[in-house]
Design a protein around this motif. Sequence first.
Motif, PDB file in Angstrom:
ATOM      1  N   ASN A  15       5.505   8.654 -11.655  1.00  0.00           N
ATOM      2  CA  ASN A  15       6.452   7.611 -12.091  1.00  0.00           C
ATOM      3  C   ASN A  15       7.715   7.562 -11.236  1.00  0.00           C
ATOM      4  O   ASN A  15       8.766   7.117 -11.692  1.00  0.00           O
ATOM      5  N   GLU A  16       7.606   8.003  -9.994  1.00  0.00           N
ATOM      6  CA  GLU A  16       8.722   7.931  -9.049  1.00  0.00           C
ATOM      7  C   GLU A  16       8.302   7.154  -7.807  1.00  0.00           C
ATOM      8  O   GLU A  16       7.116   6.986  -7.529  1.00  0.00           O
ATOM      9  N   VAL A  17       9.298   6.681  -7.066  1.00  0.00           N
ATOM     10  CA  VAL A  17       9.041   6.032  -5.783  1.00  0.00           C
ATOM     11  C   VAL A  17      10.000   6.570  -4.739  1.00  0.00           C
ATOM     12  O   VAL A  17      11.155   6.902  -5.050  1.00  0.00           O
ATOM     13  N   LEU A  18       9.507   6.689  -3.519  1.00  0.00           N
ATOM     14  CA  LEU A  18      10.359   7.030  -2.384  1.00  0.00           C
ATOM     15  C   LEU A  18      10.745   5.740  -1.697  1.00  0.00           C
ATOM     16  O   LEU A  18       9.879   4.897  -1.401  1.00  0.00           O
ATOM     17  N   TYR A  72      13.181  -0.475   1.137  1.00  0.00           N
ATOM     18  CA  TYR A  72      11.746  -0.755   1.014  1.00  0.00           C
ATOM     19  C   TYR A  72      11.029   0.461   0.451  1.00  0.00           C
ATOM     20  O   TYR A  72      11.311   1.599   0.847  1.00  0.00           O
ATOM     21  N   VAL A  73      10.112   0.205  -0.456  1.00  0.00           N
ATOM     22  CA  VAL A  73       9.280   1.283  -0.983  1.00  0.00           C
ATOM     23  C   VAL A  73       8.430   1.851   0.148  1.00  0.00           C
ATOM     24  O   VAL A  73       7.749   1.115   0.856  1.00  0.00           O
ATOM     25  N   GLU A  74       8.492   3.173   0.307  1.00  0.00           N
ATOM     26  CA  GLU A  74       7.693   3.859   1.323  1.00  0.00           C
ATOM     27  C   GLU A  74       6.459   4.523   0.721  1.00  0.00           C
ATOM     28  O   GLU A  74       5.417   4.590   1.345  1.00  0.00           O
ATOM     29  N   GLU A  75       6.618   5.031  -0.496  1.00  0.00           N
ATOM     30  CA  GLU A  75       5.536   5.789  -1.116  1.00  0.00           C
ATOM     31  C   GLU A  75       5.720   5.733  -2.627  1.00  0.00           C
ATOM     32  O   GLU A  75       6.852   5.769  -3.124  1.00  0.00           O
ATOM     33  N   VAL A  76       4.615   5.622  -3.364  1.00  0.00           N
ATOM     34  CA  VAL A  76       4.686   5.595  -4.821  1.00  0.00           C
ATOM     35  C   VAL A  76       3.996   6.830  -5.386  1.00  0.00           C
ATOM     36  O   VAL A  76       3.019   7.342  -4.828  1.00  0.00           O
ATOM     37  N   GLY A  77       4.543   7.317  -6.491  1.00  0.00           N
ATOM     38  CA  GLY A  77       3.960   8.469  -7.147  1.00  0.00           C
ATOM     39  C   GLY A  77       2.852   8.077  -8.111  1.00  0.00           C
ATOM     40  O   GLY A  77       2.600   6.890  -8.373  1.00  0.00           O
ATOM     41  N   GLU A  78       2.237   9.079  -8.674  1.00  0.00           N
ATOM     42  CA  GLU A  78       1.150   8.873  -9.625  1.00  0.00           C
ATOM     43  C   GLU A  78       1.617   8.034 -10.813  1.00  0.00           C
ATOM     44  O   GLU A  78       2.705   8.225 -11.348  1.00  0.00           O
ATOM     45  N   GLY A  79       0.800   7.070 -11.194  1.00  0.00           N
ATOM     46  CA  GLY A  79       1.091   6.243 -12.358  1.00  0.00           C
ATOM     47  C   GLY A  79       1.902   5.001 -12.071  1.00  0.00           C
ATOM     48  O   GLY A  79       2.126   4.176 -12.968  1.00  0.00           O
ATOM     49  N   THR A 138       2.186   1.431 -10.815  1.00  0.00           N
ATOM     50  CA  THR A 138       1.283   0.323 -10.514  1.00  0.00           C
ATOM     51  C   THR A 138       2.005  -0.988 -10.218  1.00  0.00           C
ATOM     52  O   THR A 138       1.396  -1.915  -9.688  1.00  0.00           O
ATOM     53  N   HIS A 139       3.296  -1.070 -10.556  1.00  0.00           N
ATOM     54  CA  HIS A 139       4.005  -2.347 -10.387  1.00  0.00           C
ATOM     55  C   HIS A 139       4.705  -2.455  -9.032  1.00  0.00           C
ATOM     56  O   HIS A 139       5.290  -3.500  -8.728  1.00  0.00           O
ATOM     57  N   LEU A 140       4.665  -1.393  -8.225  1.00  0.00           N
ATOM     58  CA  LEU A 140       5.264  -1.405  -6.902  1.00  0.00           C
ATOM     59  C   LEU A 140       4.264  -0.860  -5.893  1.00  0.00           C
ATOM     60  O   LEU A 140       3.392  -0.058  -6.238  1.00  0.00           O
ATOM     61  N   ALA A 141       4.444  -1.289  -4.631  1.00  0.00           N
ATOM     62  CA  ALA A 141       3.570  -0.824  -3.559  1.00  0.00           C
ATOM     63  C   ALA A 141       4.394  -0.618  -2.308  1.00  0.00           C
ATOM     64  O   ALA A 141       5.480  -1.205  -2.151  1.00  0.00           O
ATOM     65  N   PRO A 142       3.927   0.234  -1.394  1.00  0.00           N
ATOM     66  CA  PRO A 142       4.650   0.405  -0.130  1.00  0.00           C
ATOM     67  C   PRO A 142       4.912  -0.941   0.546  1.00  0.00           C
ATOM     68  O   PRO A 142       4.037  -1.814   0.590  1.00  0.00           O
ATOM     69  N   GLY A 143       6.152  -1.083   1.027  1.00  0.00           N
ATOM     70  CA  GLY A 143       6.560  -2.326   1.671  1.00  0.00           C
ATOM     71  C   GLY A 143       7.338  -3.263   0.784  1.00  0.00           C
ATOM     72  O   GLY A 143       7.970  -4.213   1.266  1.00  0.00           O
ATOM     73  N   ASP A 144       7.322  -3.033  -0.532  1.00  0.00           N
ATOM     74  CA  ASP A 144       8.066  -3.911  -1.437  1.00  0.00           C
ATOM     75  C   ASP A 144       9.565  -3.745  -1.232  1.00  0.00           C
ATOM     76  O   ASP A 144      10.077  -2.616  -1.208  1.00  0.00           O
ATOM     77  N   PRO A 145      10.320  -4.858  -1.118  1.00  0.00           N
ATOM     78  CA  PRO A 145      11.783  -4.766  -1.066  1.00  0.00           C
ATOM     79  C   PRO A 145      12.342  -4.550  -2.465  1.00  0.00           C
ATOM     80  O   PRO A 145      11.930  -5.221  -3.426  1.00  0.00           O
ATOM     81  N   VAL A 146      13.272  -3.617  -2.608  1.00  0.00           N
ATOM     82  CA  VAL A 146      13.800  -3.282  -3.932  1.00  0.00           C
ATOM     83  C   VAL A 146      15.304  -3.053  -3.884  1.00  0.00           C
ATOM     84  O   VAL A 146      15.870  -2.690  -2.854  1.00  0.00           O
TER      85      VAL A 146
END
Length: 373
Positions: A31-34, A70-77, A79-87
């Motif tokens: 439930n985390e994002v880098l 930009y999202v670089e990496e998503v953690g387990e669980g 699903t609403h974000l993906a690498p490359g998404d601007p945030v």
Amino acid sequence: MSSRQGKAVLLNAPNTPAVVEDILVDPPGPNEVLVRIVASGVCHTDLTVKKLEGMGMPFPIVLGHEGAGYVEEVGEGVTHLAPGDPVVLAYRAPCEQCPACRRGDPRHCYVALRPKQRIHRKRDGALCSQVLRCGTFSTYTVVHAKAAIKMPSDMPLDKACLIACGVVTGVGATFNTTPVFAGSRVAVIGCGGVGLSVIQGAKLAHARQIIAVDINPTKLEWARKFGATHTVNARETDPVAAVRSLTEDGYDGGVEFAFEATGIPSCIEQAVRMLAYGGTATTIGLPAATDSVTLNLGDMATGVYWNKAALRVCHAGDTLPSHDFPLLAQLYLQKQLNLDDMVTRIIGLEDVEDAFHEMETGNVIRSVIKLPA
């Protein structure tokens, strides 16, 4: 994946300058994002953390909380974000468990979601705190996935970052904390980044009179640009008398809404005394632990009792980031919200100490750190 190497502006100890150091950032957990940061506003809260010797956080501390990237990496669980998404990163993602969240009022969440600490000072491996769970004066950071709010693809991130704190606090004060109604009269005390955002919010709400109050003529000029209909220089005149005179309507004058964006106790007292009958004063500025105010009850025109005055407190615009951030981005893209003129200076990570100095002594709305996109 392995740790990533980057750079960040760290506070390493009390009463020391903020410095740029190498960091290592662990992969995101469940439930985390880098996020790779490309822009971060320099907010007064970051300076407050420095002045208050970390504000209770363990050192070292990664400064910054007004960030976009930009999202670089998503953690387990996730699903609403993906690498490359601007945030844009929020520091008040609702926890969904506290009493406010359980009663369906996430805008007043008691406890924001937080990531585990993932950033290390490279030279010794020390685990870093992150200001307001963000730490955006950095090339990389890790946040809770619900604190990363996706932006439209055409939203420039060096403007979007401002939404994260100063803009949503000011606009949110007029939209959420104390909703301004069309045709109302509004006073705004303090015309820095938050106060100018209050002015923009009042304009978006179609207030008929927006009176900006400050002691700095430059800031009063900015206030006009952002939508103030009148200005009052509080160094030259009694601001309460001036506001009541400008709003004289045969019923002692006053405004339906007064917003204080300074954190100065006397300004809160002035905001209450500026109110028309049944008006609401809203305090936004961060007070010191020992600050207090004295409010008159019995004055027939300005006393709290006879004037039926109300006082509210605004925390970060009482924002629901998943709703409010995309809304503010859309208002910007529709040219209804002016973010371009809020960017006074473009700087690098190495310029943060100078930006703090400018914040205290110069005429600056926001310095924005830009990193390679």
